[in-house]
Design an enzyme around this catalytic site. Structure first.
Site, mmCIF file in Angstrom:
data_model
loop_
_atom_site.group_PDB
_atom_site.id
_atom_site.type_symbol
_atom_site.label_atom_id
_atom_site.label_comp_id
_atom_site.label_asym_id
_atom_site.label_seq_id
_atom_site.Cartn_x
_atom_site.Cartn_y
_atom_site.Cartn_z
ATOM 1 N N GLU A 56 0.857 -1.197 0.000
ATOM 2 C CA GLU A 56 0.000 0.000 0.000
ATOM 3 C C GLU A 56 0.889 1.241 0.000
ATOM 4 O OE1 GLU A 56 -3.240 0.757 -0.388
ATOM 5 O OE2 GLU A 56 -2.541 2.824 -0.196
ATOM 6 N N GLU A 88 -7.684 -4.034 -6.497
ATOM 7 C CA GLU A 88 -8.975 -3.393 -6.796
ATOM 8 C C GLU A 88 -8.695 -1.951 -7.188
ATOM 9 O OE1 GLU A 88 -11.700 -2.702 -3.645
ATOM 10 O OE2 GLU A 88 -10.259 -2.989 -2.035
ATOM 11 N N GLU A 94 -8.744 4.620 -13.587
ATOM 12 C CA GLU A 94 -7.921 4.988 -12.426
ATOM 13 C C GLU A 94 -6.523 4.368 -12.547
ATOM 14 O OE1 GLU A 94 -10.111 4.517 -8.767
ATOM 15 O OE2 GLU A 94 -11.792 5.699 -9.516
#
Lengths: 661, 661
Positions: B406, B450, B459
């Site tokens: 992340e 995702e 995106e």
């Protein structure tokens, strides 16, 4: 060297003739060969490709090149900025982009290679400060990806022009309205291709079209559409020995300031001169460029054109130059403006004829010496109508008393001098007053005025004459007795582009208002690079004198234009406006093209733009609405299109353009 | 009083029902009669005309009135601002403009009278602070002069709405593409009339349409066009006892927040209640409004509608509300955003199914206890995919090692807490890093992400996953394994109008840029008042893992839409965009309407506007081009239309809208 001198001084680009050349890696030699051969510029491949021995390969494609090589030699070239000076590049060379490029191919690799090559080659041409590049003809019937890449390039391009090569062709059996799928298989009107390009690139001013003239020509109306498009260049093949139609077309192109480029190999016997092996002797008198006969033929066509008539010469500098219409009621004209308009002898001789006929009708020969006709010139300016009226009286031997009414105190000063100078004091009374407010001491037999604008009523002649009618006898005569405005739809790419930049430099305030202003204004303009797509139709008519209790000066007219059937599709940028006036009985005056008074220069046409150009397919009618609206302080027009589909209403409430009362 | 309460809380205007009344000069009584009768508002003639005894004359026309009289009593009225309070006028009365008005009559006097009356009556309604006026149906097939007058009025109107009454009708045999002359004699699609009006008035936000529902209804597709139009009001006749189709239509109108007005005289037996002579007893319990049965029937239809499903309730407030798409690579999401998306249980259960299937395919039952699968969650956020993956492992009894990558350091904090809280320390390694730069210590069997936006790749999932692919084993699995974007053309008047005002308030700078920005931006929006004009078509597909040496993430797609054949003409304001993703094998996830995953709320559709709406006639294909372009710092889309005619290119070089890398 230029094709020649045309009497009357055509200083347009069409004096110059170029030649399309094969690829040559010796650019200085190529240039010298062709310039000495008589051409003004060459269209040359800059950038034919790259192979390992540093020779040019016209079939070069980025994806076929070994990766390492292509990275170290990213830009194949035909001559760097060192072999010619920047001014030589820029004044004599137009870059020719690789013709294998196909941006709408089904083959994705070819598409991608094409995009890379196109961007590289244009960047290189731009680095060399070329004035223009010639882009290859779109290969198929689809052009969206080509247009998308060009549009990306145009956003960041310096001042270089891009000329898109389009063959001049249109199949005549394709005017069927039932096949609106113009981008589909059946598409063979090359104007459609150009039109899509230009719309996708938003009428970009650096994108023009280079027409390839082929051996067979489409119909006259179809070809005429191109006269409304941005400056293009004719690529003439098959010289010498053009058909009559090709000759006429070439002349028409010259007339529209279009340049010629000669292309291809000689296919005719060359009557005189050496073979190509004599290239190196190009400084010698005996040598001729292999295409010299073709150049001579083009020069011959150019030189044999009729000289520009005096009126065209006078108006040359005004071609396609947008001017705001006068506000004659609100502003006083300047002396120079009066002087210019007074020179229009044709106009005043028409007035003299009209006044003469009216005098004869008014007073029989028997009464000629006993009856004095009262004539009022309303809007006398510096006196030209006074003079014309007095001459009419002299010619018909009628007795005349003139009131010259003028609201501009500056013009009145001149008027007094004129009357004194000419000794008209007995016959002419000068009234310094607005005709709408004047209390006349007696009523007139004849009211003479010249209050017409390019669109007839647009300088408020109706309102002024309604005011003056009070002092016209009930059976009195108005000269003019009536006038009618006319419009016709036009393709006018240059005018549209000239209106557009005005928008983008407009200062900030309420945006929605400022932006509209220029697209909702009518302009006076000498129409030249315009395609007239249908016959004119009458719009508003005013008659004087008129029963004022019954009518108003508001008008509404719905018009339906059928585009000339052999035209094909077209794009309407707006409407050309004209007028025709009946001065008296059969004496008329006007600029409506089919009936225009010859050699009169007081009026240019008017142009009503459309905010969004309207695309019209063959067989579809164009429905247009015009309103003349009157408020307490101003008069204005509103206009819109309702077919093929509805446009926005233009100039609502006169928000952008109006004439003050 | 409102028609009822709908479970789930429909707070839209459609709760209210009005009644069209005959003219009555006792406005207070008229109002009280109808409000007590159960209606929420009345549509009342304000202004029926004037005659010498101060009675109203519905045939009043300015030109028929004696000059002196009309001057002294310029404004005939049905009740001044003294008989009702301003708030009564404004909350309960919609003004009905005289129905004799015919602005496109061939009779010039009637046209002029109509213009005077229209302007007077609207000025009066405006003075009374009415919320809206109902305008009479255009009389013929032409409406340009009516639109011109309305447009003049709209420029200076306060906040009042104008409702143009249009009959809901369309002859089915008029879908012939060969008759493009829609304004001509054969025109009988009332949507055309409305469309011309709205284009001529430039989509003015105060102009709406009031549909008259007649006894026979046009085809479903034809009626569906109206769902994309500005709020209108249904004028329902013939209640009770509507056909099934009329009932469905009424329900669909309710669903689109459309109000009902009951009009006309009762034509059915009234089962209960008094006759009209009992009007004065309206306060008594026994009295019923003569149209009460009809009102009850409408209320019945309203109340029997299915309650709004939970998802619709949740999304109700977002209907037709434009949002800018996320910039997840450039911006870090906020905790609240994570929390909202984590609630989408349907989405994560699909992921869990996909991971479970992949685990079983990867490791046979025999090896389940010996082999550990390495799974990387790239873009782990606050951990929902980590949880779903662990649950899948548990469900399939496979051994799993997870790396949770992340880039948002704030989310990583939460992730650490979660892992500790759940006791996942053994199985989960947290990596605080951008996946594009991470040097993974080992290669993964399964890559879970995702990163999809409403339009799939918007995106930048392709770019991120290309970066992450380095640490996926050659036979590894990406979840999702592929995704495809879809578009369909829509009529979306509200969205178009919402984009437009953004333009006019833009601050000054280079105008040509600022103005384009909002029309060249894609918006995320819960589409509601939209007419979907054709089936969706796929645009771009991305597959993972991919041979990176061969492909780029640039894409170009040309699409041809055939508008549903029974629709009639239509106006395209832009394109609705969706995606569908294959997570793994038969497990998919998406919002493409025909295959959408039920009860998932993470994505609203995307909307690509067109700068100029495109008018498409029946039988004419709509050709659209979409590009996905990649630069060194950003990714963007360009789009254009090339048929029926070419639009401008949108978002050239990503000048208005782009997603940062």
């Amino acid at each position: 060297m230029p094709l020649g001198e045309r009497y009357g001084g055509d200083k347009s680009e069409s004096r110059y003739c170029g030649v399309e050349t094969d690829f040559d890696d010796d650019m200085p030699n190529l240039l010298s060969f062709n310039i000495h051969g008589g051409f003004d510029f060459v269209i040359a491949t800059l950038h034919a490709g790259f192979s390992s021995d540093a020779q040019m390969d016209p079939n070069y494609r980025p994806s076929l090149v070994d990766d390492d090589t292509s990275r170290s030699h990213a830009l194949p070239f035909a001559g760097s900025d060192l072999v010619l000076s920047p001014s030589q590049w820029s004044s004599h060379v137009v870059g020719k982009i690789s013709s294998w490029i196909d941006l709408d191919s089904e083959d994705e690799t070819l598409r991608k290679d094409s995009e890379i090559a196109l961007k590289q080659e244009i960047a290189w041409a731009s680095h060399l400060s070329l004035q223009a590049c010639l882009l290859p003809t779109p290969k198929g019937t689809s052009c969206a990806n080509y247009a998308k890449c060009l549009n990306q390039i145009l956003q960041n391009l310096g001042s270089m022009q891009l000329w898109l090569r389009i063959p001049l062709e249109k199949s005549e059996d394709d005017t069927d309205a039932s096949s609106p799928d113009f981008m589909g298989e059946g598409h063979n009107d090359s104007w459609e291709l150009w039109n899509s390009f230009r719309l996708l690139c938003e009428h970009h001013s650096q994108l023009s079209v280079a027409l390839d003239i082929l051996s067979s020509l489409p119909s006259a109306s179809s070809v005429a559409r191109w006269f409304g498009e941005p400056s293009f260049l004719t690529n003439a093949r098959g010289y010498p020995c053009l058909s009559k139609r090709q000759q006429r077309l070439t002349t028409a192109f010259f007339d529209h300031s279009i340049q010629i480029v000669i292309s291809g190999q000689p296919v005719h016997n060359i009557p005189l001169g050496a073979s190509e092996s004599n290239v190196d002797n190009n400084a010698e008198g005996g040598w001729r460029h292999p295409l010299k006969s073709y150049l001579d033929y083009v020069a011959f066509l150019y030189q044999k054109m009729d000289p520009l008539p005096e009126q065209e010469r006078f108006e040359f500098g005004y071609r396609d130059y947008l001017q705001s219409p006068l506000q004659p009621l609100m502003d006083n004209l300047e002396a120079q403006t009066y002087e210019t308009f007074e020179k229009d002898t044709v106009k005043y001789s028409q007035y003299q004829r009209a006044v003469a006929k009216a005098l004869v009708d008014r007073v029989s020969d028997e009464n000629a010496s006993s009856v004095t006709t009262v004539l009022m010139v309303v809007g006398a300016g510096r006196g030209p109508l006074v003079r014309a009226s007095l001459q009419a009286a002299e010619e018909t031997e009628r007795k005349l008393k003139i009131y010259a009414v003028e609201k501009n105190p500056n013009a009145v000063v001149t008027l007094h001098s004129l009357v004194k100078l000419e000794g008209w004091e007995e016959r002419v009374t000068i009234v310094s007053c607005d005709m709408r407010n004047w209390n006349a001491p007696e009523k007139a037999d004849i009211l003479v005025s010249e209050l017409l604008g390019s669109f007839g009523d647009n300088e408020l002649s109706p309102e002024c004459l309604d005011g003056a009618q009070r002092f016209l006898k009930e059976d009195g005569i108005s000269i003019p007795s009536s006038y009618t405005s006319f419009i016709q739809p036009v393709t006018a790419c240059k005018l549209y582009n000239d209106v557009k930049p005005l928008v983008s430099v407009s200062s900030c305030s309420i945006k929605s208002h400022k932006d509209l202003l220029h697209f909702e204004t009518a302009y006076v303009v000498k129409l030249h690079r315009v395609a007239r797509l249908a016959h004119t139709q009458p719009v508003f008519t005013f008659t004087h004198p008129e029963d004022l209790s019954k009518t108003s000066n508001q008008r509404y007219k719905k018009l339906r234009f059928d585009i000339l059937s052999d035209t094909g599709s077209s794009l309407i940028h707006g409407f050309a406006g004209y007028f025709d006036a009946t001065l008296y009985k059969d004496v008329h005056l006007g600029i409506e093209p089919s009936t225009a008074t010859p050699n009169m220069f007081s009026w240019f046409p008017i142009f009503f733009p459309l905010r969004t150009p309207v695309y019209v397919q063959p067989g579809t009618p164009l429905e247009v609405h015009f309103w003349r609206c009157c408020g307490s302080t101003k008069v204005w027009y509103e206009w819109c299109v309702t077919s093929p589909s509805a446009s926005a209403m233009h100039n609502t409430n006169g928000r952008s353009y109006w004439v003050g009362l």
